[in-house]
Write an enzyme that holds these catalytic residues in place. Structure first.
Site, mmCIF file in Angstrom:
data_model
loop_
_atom_site.group_PDB
_atom_site.id
_atom_site.type_symbol
_atom_site.label_atom_id
_atom_site.label_comp_id
_atom_site.label_asym_id
_atom_site.label_seq_id
_atom_site.Cartn_x
_atom_site.Cartn_y
_atom_site.Cartn_z
ATOM 1 N N ASP A 15 -23.557 121.034 83.777
ATOM 2 C CA ASP A 15 -24.301 121.929 82.877
ATOM 3 C C ASP A 15 -24.438 121.364 81.463
ATOM 4 O O ASP A 15 -24.115 122.053 80.469
ATOM 5 C CB ASP A 15 -23.597 123.296 82.787
ATOM 6 C CG ASP A 15 -23.308 123.912 84.142
ATOM 7 O OD1 ASP A 15 -24.135 123.736 85.057
ATOM 8 O OD2 ASP A 15 -22.258 124.581 84.275
ATOM 9 N N GLU A 224 -31.693 130.303 87.022
ATOM 10 C CA GLU A 224 -30.627 130.176 86.021
ATOM 11 C C GLU A 224 -30.889 128.949 85.142
ATOM 12 O O GLU A 224 -31.891 128.256 85.303
ATOM 13 C CB GLU A 224 -29.253 130.054 86.690
ATOM 14 C CG GLU A 224 -29.098 128.798 87.540
ATOM 15 C CD GLU A 224 -27.758 128.718 88.277
ATOM 16 O OE1 GLU A 224 -26.941 129.644 88.180
ATOM 17 O OE2 GLU A 224 -27.543 127.698 88.961
#
Ligand code: FUB
Length: 328
Positions: A15, A224
């Site tokens: 991420d 997301e």
């Protein structure tokens, strides 16, 4: 430029939110832990507890990526129970603000802020989560006019669908395939950077006819990992499609939306999740992302990489095939 290799291999990282501060590159990743727990749709396998900030003096092949050590641990945050997921950072004045999602003591994902004097931390967390915050994956745009916008939200483990009425619903009905898809939330941040200036609103992502993308359109609908950048004055909202594993993007003229779907930025990587960020560095554009190369495909043992992005004349982005360099 390093050729799509893991930036570090002594810990698992995912991420990546990349930024350039004082001409250096800083990467704010999740820190995956190598436990043997099972994967599920609630994301229980992502049991992260702290953040390590990575930095590089430049993007040359021989320049090392430095792990600056633990910058924030959940044991030092009163409101957090578990799962310190994907963070981002913004700079205002001479302070750095780390935005991060985690589950509160009731198991609900919220966003917290921690403040530091240096880009690599350490960061000191505010005692409580941001008022009105929900779900995961914060990404903050520092706009040219001095305003800061926080984007966030993720389906499934990220609980986005539990907030579709504006209130938290533990077991919401499934969203019909022909209903409008959910989008990420956006809100401007307060001047002190610690709260939302307004109630976060859900962004609309439209198709080429101006109609909202539908929930069943899993190749294009938001799942997301939002990121916002500006290119030639246009706002680019990029995100993961989750179940279909693409990175896609939509463009608009207002940071609060709506945005119109424009295409696919990257084809699937090894591993279930895709999550990214985009920066400009010395006149070129770069995508930071992760895959599961080091663990050979274990979904919660990921590693951060980067590669170059190219734009077409019409402002569309060239689709990246993450492993095509292996064919050459
Ligand atoms: O790392 C945990 C979660 O997986 C992130 O919040 C999502 O974006 C996905 O990458």
């Amino acid at each position: 430029m390093k050729q799509r290799t893991p930036l570090v291999s002594h810990i698992f990282t995912a991420d990546p939110s990349a930024h350039v501060f004082d001409d250096k590159i800083y990467v704010y990743p999740s820190h995956d832990l190598a436990h043997d727990g099972e994967d599920n749709d609630d994301g229980d396998e992502y049991q992260m507890e702290d953040y390590h900030i990575l930095s590089m003096d430049n993007l040359d092949e021989e320049t090392p990526c430095v792990d600056n050590g633990e910058a924030l641990h959940m044991k030092d945050i009163p409101w957090v129970s578990k799962q310190m997921w994907a963070p981002d950072v913004a700079k205002k004045g001479d302070k750095y603000y780390l935005y991060y999602p985690a589950r509160d003591k009731d198991g609900i994902f919220r966003l917290g802020v921690a403040v530091g004097d240096k880009p690599e931390g350490p960061f000191k967390a505010e005692a409580d989560y941001m008022k009105g915050s929900m779900s995961i994956d914060p990404a903050v745009l520092a706009d040219d006019d001095g305003k800061y916008y926080c984007y966030n939200g993720g389906l499934w483990g990220g609980q986005l669908e539990k907030w579709q009425t504006g209130e938290y619903v533990e077991n919401p009905a499934e969203i019909p395939a022909d209903a409008d898809s959910l989008g990420p939330f956006v809100a401007e941040l307060t001047d002190d950077m610690l709260q939302f200036k307004e109630t976060p609103k859900m962004i609309k992502i439209l198709d080429e006819n101006g109609e909202p993308i539908k929930a069943g359109d899993e190749d294009r609908r938001y799942f997301e990992g939002p990121w916002m950048h500006k290119y030639n004055g246009l706002y680019y909202l990029s995100y993961s499609t989750g179940t279909t594993h693409y990175l896609c993007y939509a463009t608009g003229t207002d940071p609060m939306g709506p945005f119109t779907y424009r295409g696919r930025l990257m084809e699937p990587v090894l591993g279930w999740t895709t999550h990214h960020s985009i920066i400009e560095y010395h006149g070129k554009w770069y995508l930071f992302y992760h895959d599961c190369e080091l663990s050979n495909g274990i979904n919660h043992r990921r590693n951060v990489k980067f590669t170059e992005i190219e734009y077409n004349e019409d402002g569309t982005m060239k689709t990246i095939f993450p492993y095509d360099h292996l064919d050459k």
